[in-house]
Design an enzyme around this catalytic site. Structure first.
Site, mmCIF file in Angstrom:
data_model
loop_
_atom_site.group_PDB
_atom_site.id
_atom_site.type_symbol
_atom_site.label_atom_id
_atom_site.label_comp_id
_atom_site.label_asym_id
_atom_site.label_seq_id
_atom_site.Cartn_x
_atom_site.Cartn_y
_atom_site.Cartn_z
ATOM 1 C CG ASP A 13 -1.884 -1.196 1.209
ATOM 2 O OD1 ASP A 13 -2.264 -1.635 0.114
ATOM 3 O OD2 ASP A 13 -2.193 -1.704 2.305
ATOM 4 C CE LYS A 16 2.296 -2.539 -4.308
ATOM 5 N NZ LYS A 16 2.073 -2.151 -2.904
ATOM 6 C CE LYS A 18 0.947 10.304 -7.957
ATOM 7 N NZ LYS A 18 0.799 11.638 -7.471
ATOM 8 N N GLY A 40 -4.567 -4.328 -3.785
ATOM 9 C CA GLY A 40 -5.537 -3.290 -4.115
ATOM 10 C C GLY A 40 -4.729 -2.073 -4.526
ATOM 11 C CG HIS A 41 -1.910 -2.232 -6.998
ATOM 12 N ND1 HIS A 41 -0.963 -2.775 -7.825
ATOM 13 C CD2 HIS A 41 -1.687 -2.764 -5.771
ATOM 14 C CE1 HIS A 41 -0.212 -3.610 -7.118
ATOM 15 N NE2 HIS A 41 -0.631 -3.635 -5.877
ATOM 16 C CD GLN A 222 0.659 -8.962 -2.392
ATOM 17 O OE1 GLN A 222 1.333 -9.662 -3.120
ATOM 18 N NE2 GLN A 222 -0.585 -8.664 -2.668
ATOM 19 C CB ALA A 297 -7.201 -0.424 -1.741
ATOM 20 C CB THR A 298 -8.043 -5.635 -0.909
ATOM 21 O OG1 THR A 298 -7.244 -5.275 -2.027
ATOM 22 C CG2 THR A 298 -8.645 -7.019 -1.157
ATOM 23 N NE ARG A 303 -3.965 0.501 3.436
ATOM 24 C CZ ARG A 303 -4.119 1.259 2.345
ATOM 25 N NH1 ARG A 303 -3.795 2.530 2.356
ATOM 26 N NH2 ARG A 303 -4.595 0.726 1.244
ATOM 27 N N GLY A 413 0.077 13.945 -3.590
ATOM 28 C CA GLY A 413 -1.373 13.803 -3.671
ATOM 29 C C GLY A 413 -1.674 12.593 -4.538
HETATM 30 P P1 GDP Z 1 -0.756 0.307 -3.567
HETATM 31 O O1 GDP Z 1 -1.360 -0.970 -3.084
HETATM 32 O O2 GDP Z 1 0.720 0.359 -3.302
HETATM 33 O O3 GDP Z 1 -1.081 0.596 -4.998
HETATM 34 O O4 GDP Z 1 -1.402 1.468 -2.693
HETATM 35 P P2 GDP Z 1 -2.967 1.623 -2.321
HETATM 36 O O5 GDP Z 1 -3.700 2.042 -3.527
HETATM 37 O O6 GDP Z 1 -3.447 0.419 -1.598
HETATM 38 O O7 GDP Z 1 -2.903 2.775 -1.235
HETATM 39 C C1 GDP Z 1 -2.377 4.037 -1.522
HETATM 40 C C2 GDP Z 1 -3.470 5.096 -1.242
HETATM 41 O O8 GDP Z 1 -2.874 6.370 -1.178
HETATM 42 C C3 GDP Z 1 -4.500 5.185 -2.344
HETATM 43 O O9 GDP Z 1 -5.721 5.573 -1.789
HETATM 44 C C4 GDP Z 1 -3.953 6.296 -3.245
HETATM 45 O O10 GDP Z 1 -4.956 6.946 -3.991
HETATM 46 C C5 GDP Z 1 -3.365 7.217 -2.227
HETATM 47 N N1 GDP Z 1 -2.173 7.985 -2.662
HETATM 48 C C6 GDP Z 1 -1.175 7.608 -3.500
HETATM 49 N N2 GDP Z 1 -0.217 8.559 -3.541
HETATM 50 C C7 GDP Z 1 -0.623 9.548 -2.718
HETATM 51 C C8 GDP Z 1 -0.049 10.782 -2.304
HETATM 52 O O11 GDP Z 1 1.048 11.165 -2.695
HETATM 53 N N3 GDP Z 1 -0.756 11.540 -1.409
HETATM 54 C C9 GDP Z 1 -1.964 11.120 -0.908
HETATM 55 N N4 GDP Z 1 -2.568 11.912 -0.044
HETATM 56 N N5 GDP Z 1 -2.542 9.971 -1.292
HETATM 57 C C10 GDP Z 1 -1.877 9.191 -2.157
HETATM 58 P P1 IMO Z 2 -0.925 -4.227 -2.198
HETATM 59 O O1 IMO Z 2 -0.467 -4.821 -3.499
HETATM 60 C C1 IMO Z 2 -0.901 -4.594 2.144
HETATM 61 C C2 IMO Z 2 -1.045 -8.658 3.772
HETATM 62 C C3 IMO Z 2 -2.282 -9.098 4.518
HETATM 63 C C4 IMO Z 2 -1.657 -10.053 5.529
HETATM 64 C C5 IMO Z 2 -0.556 -10.731 4.703
HETATM 65 C C6 IMO Z 2 -0.962 -12.066 4.116
HETATM 66 O O2 IMO Z 2 -2.219 -3.499 -2.295
HETATM 67 O O3 IMO Z 2 0.165 -3.436 -1.568
HETATM 68 P P2 IMO Z 2 -2.529 -12.746 2.074
HETATM 69 O O4 IMO Z 2 -3.982 -12.459 1.821
HETATM 70 O O5 IMO Z 2 -1.616 -12.221 1.038
HETATM 71 O O6 IMO Z 2 -2.276 -14.185 2.375
HETATM 72 O O7 IMO Z 2 -2.216 -11.963 3.450
HETATM 73 O O8 IMO Z 2 -0.252 -9.831 3.645
HETATM 74 N N1 IMO Z 2 -1.295 -8.143 2.397
HETATM 75 C C7 IMO Z 2 -1.199 -6.857 2.055
HETATM 76 N N2 IMO Z 2 -0.958 -5.766 2.807
HETATM 77 N N3 IMO Z 2 -1.046 -4.484 0.799
HETATM 78 C C8 IMO Z 2 -1.258 -5.570 0.039
HETATM 79 O O9 IMO Z 2 -1.265 -5.519 -1.305
HETATM 80 C C9 IMO Z 2 -1.390 -6.822 0.658
HETATM 81 N N4 IMO Z 2 -1.624 -8.081 0.215
HETATM 82 C C10 IMO Z 2 -1.546 -8.877 1.290
HETATM 83 O O10 IMO Z 2 -2.914 -8.013 5.147
HETATM 84 O O11 IMO Z 2 -1.015 -9.333 6.546
HETATM 85 MG MG MG Z 3 -2.908 -1.614 -1.828
#
Ligand code: GDP
Ligand code: IMO
Ligand code: MG
Length: 422
Positions: A13, A16, A18, A40-41, A222, A297-298, A303, A413
């Site tokens: 999270d 990635k 973005k 959840g991206h 992840q 996001a999933t 968090r 942002g």
């Molecule tokens: P990922 O799993 O690595 O793709 O990240 P996620 O999408 O799960 O979580 C990142 C969250 O932060 C999402 O809601 C994005 O829209 C948000 N986000 C990404 N970059 C920024 C940033 O620079 N500033 C803020 N405020 N939000 C951001």
């Molecule tokens: P993205 O790609 C954050 C965490 C789960 C749990 C552990 C194992 O959006 O960054 P699993 O379901 O994979 O067997 O769970 O990994 N986890 C994540 N945490 N971002 C993720 O994906 C994750 N995918 C799994 O919360 O701790």
């Molecule tokens: Mg995510």
């Protein structure tokens, strides 16, 4: 050598989605290499927010082809929902999405076993998406792959054998209800027609693209600290999000890799259980969660939040070979009077500068912090490094100095335009 790997440098999270969407402007192919719908991206375009679980985050750029590699575990139900969601926004997907014939499928029994195990004593805090059990079957060599959907006899035979075995486990080990073999077979036979247009030998497709010098982004899911080999085992996911996983998960050679960009959140978050040295179980942690919108996001789970941890980051940089950092969510720190950064761990009187991955040590250590003054200004509209408040510049420079990697992108942002290129 045109492959750049995008890897989460913390516990997932990091933003990635973005960064992949942003970089896709100059990219031909974006390819996911591991994990599944546990990811959840988030991609934000204008006022609209899209959350992707399996489809690579380059999909919103018409010129980009998207690959789901052999290393990914695919839940056909989640995939179909995601394809329908993307189509509903008038994004053309035919001819742009390529799914590896060798990727393994997630079955209803994987999700069931995942949730049953999570009710036991050794809770990992999984996403419940069946990821662990699907990778168990892959390595047990009983897994069902995408290619098996194309041959009904093979699919029926494999499914029957698997379900019969799982039913024994479900009833005898867990005292749970058995699954209906025929119902699952007829449901999965249906996926054949739906998935067929996308199935490709993606390793051959990528090899051809490499020979044509196409630019490829390998999108990790992840993060490094959730890596089954290098993370905080057993509180990890069941795949290799680290950069090495990109080669095996896509069938591309290490010699094709040009760059590895680590996505680093300006603070730290973790979902699920397991050690988290800089976690803040106080009002400051709550403030980070609230301002950063730190809810999964999933799964929607809150968090866990804490300060940036340079000890684990330096480790992550080493095992991934990260040369460049994309620093995200810096704007979330705008309102803090003081910002802390963990520079070492105190382990019973001795100072640890390197990251111990055994949880017994990690659970005992105390973070050693360096405290900096906050900038107390809104930075989401800033487009140039030099226009950032001095204390924000210092924070970025300190990360560069202590981590040894160059910060090449600063995200201020969620939107595409809220980005500073260094
Ligand atoms: P990922 O799993 O690595 O793709 O990240 P996620 O999408 O799960 O979580 C990142 C969250 O932060 C999402 O809601 C994005 O829209 C948000 N986000 C990404 N970059 C920024 C940033 O620079 N500033 C803020 N405020 N939000 C951001
Ligand atoms: P993205 O790609 C954050 C965490 C789960 C749990 C552990 C194992 O959006 O960054 P699993 O379901 O994979 O067997 O769970 O990994 N986890 C994540 N945490 N971002 C993720 O994906 C994750 N995918 C799994 O919360 O701790
Ligand atoms: Mg995510």
């Amino acid at each position: 050598m045109p492959v750049t790997i995008i890897v989460g440098a913390q516990w997932g999270d990091e933003g990635k989605g973005k960064v992949v969407d942003l970089l896709s402007k100059d990219i031909d192919i974006v390819a996911r290499y591991q994990g599944g719908a546990n990811a959840g991206h988030t991609v934000v375009i204008g006022e609209k927010e899209y959350v992707l679980h399996l489809i690579p985050s380059g999909i919103f750029h018409r010129h980009v082809s998207c690959v789901i590699g052999n290393g990914v575990v695919i839940d056909p139900i989640a995939l179909m929902e995601e394809i329908a969601m993307i189509k509903s926004f008038n994004v053309k997907i035919e001819g742009r999405l390529f799914i590896s014939h060798n990727a393994h499928l997630i079955m209803p029994y994987h999700k069931l076993l995942d949730s049953i195990r999570e009710q036991g004593a050794n809770k990992i805090g999984t996403t419940g998406r069946g990821i662990g059990p699907a990778y168990i079957d892959k390595y047990m060599r009983t897994g069902i792959r995408v290619v098996d959907l194309l041959n009904r006899d093979v699919l029926c035979r494999k499914l029957k054998a698997n379900i019969e075995e799982k039913n024994q486990i479900l009833s005898k080990v867990y005292g749970s209800k058995e699954l209906d073999v025929d119902k699952i077979i007829s449901e999965y036979e249906e996926f054949d027609k739906k998935i067929d247009p996308y199935i490709t030998d993606t390793a051959a497709y990528l090899h051809d693209a490499l020979s044509k010098k196409k630019n490829i982004l390998a999108e990790g899911a992840q993060g490094a600290l959730l890596d089954v080999d290098h993370g905080t085992y057993p509180y990890v996911t069941s795949s290799n999000p680290t950069s090495g996983g990109a080669c095996t998960g896509l069938g591309i050679p290490p010699t094709a890799i040009k760059n590895i960009i680590g996505i680093v959140k300006a603070y730290t978050t973790r979902v699920g259980n397991g050690p988290f040295p800089t976690e803040l179980n106080n009002a400051t942690g709550e403030q980070l969660r609230k301002i950063g919108g730190e809810y999964g996001a999933t799964t929607g789970r809150p968090r866990r939040c804490g300060w940036l941890d340079l000890v684990s980051l330096t480790y992550s940089i080493r095992i991934n070979g990260i040369r460049e950092i994309a620093l995200t969510k810096l704007d979330v720190l705008d309102s803090f009077d003081e910002i802390k950064m963990c520079t070492a761990y105190n382990a019973g009187g001795s100072v640890l500068k390197s990251f111990p991955t055994d949880i017994q040590t990690l659970e005992k250590i105390e973070p050693v912090y360096r405290t900096m003054k906050g900038w107390k200004e809104k930075i989401s509209g800033v487009k140039k490094f030099k226009l950032l408040p001095k204390n924000a510049q210092r924070y970025i420079e300190l990360i560069q100095k202590l981590s040894g990697a160059k910060v090449s992108i600063v995200s201020v942002g969620a939107r595409r335009d809220q980005t500073i290129k260094m």
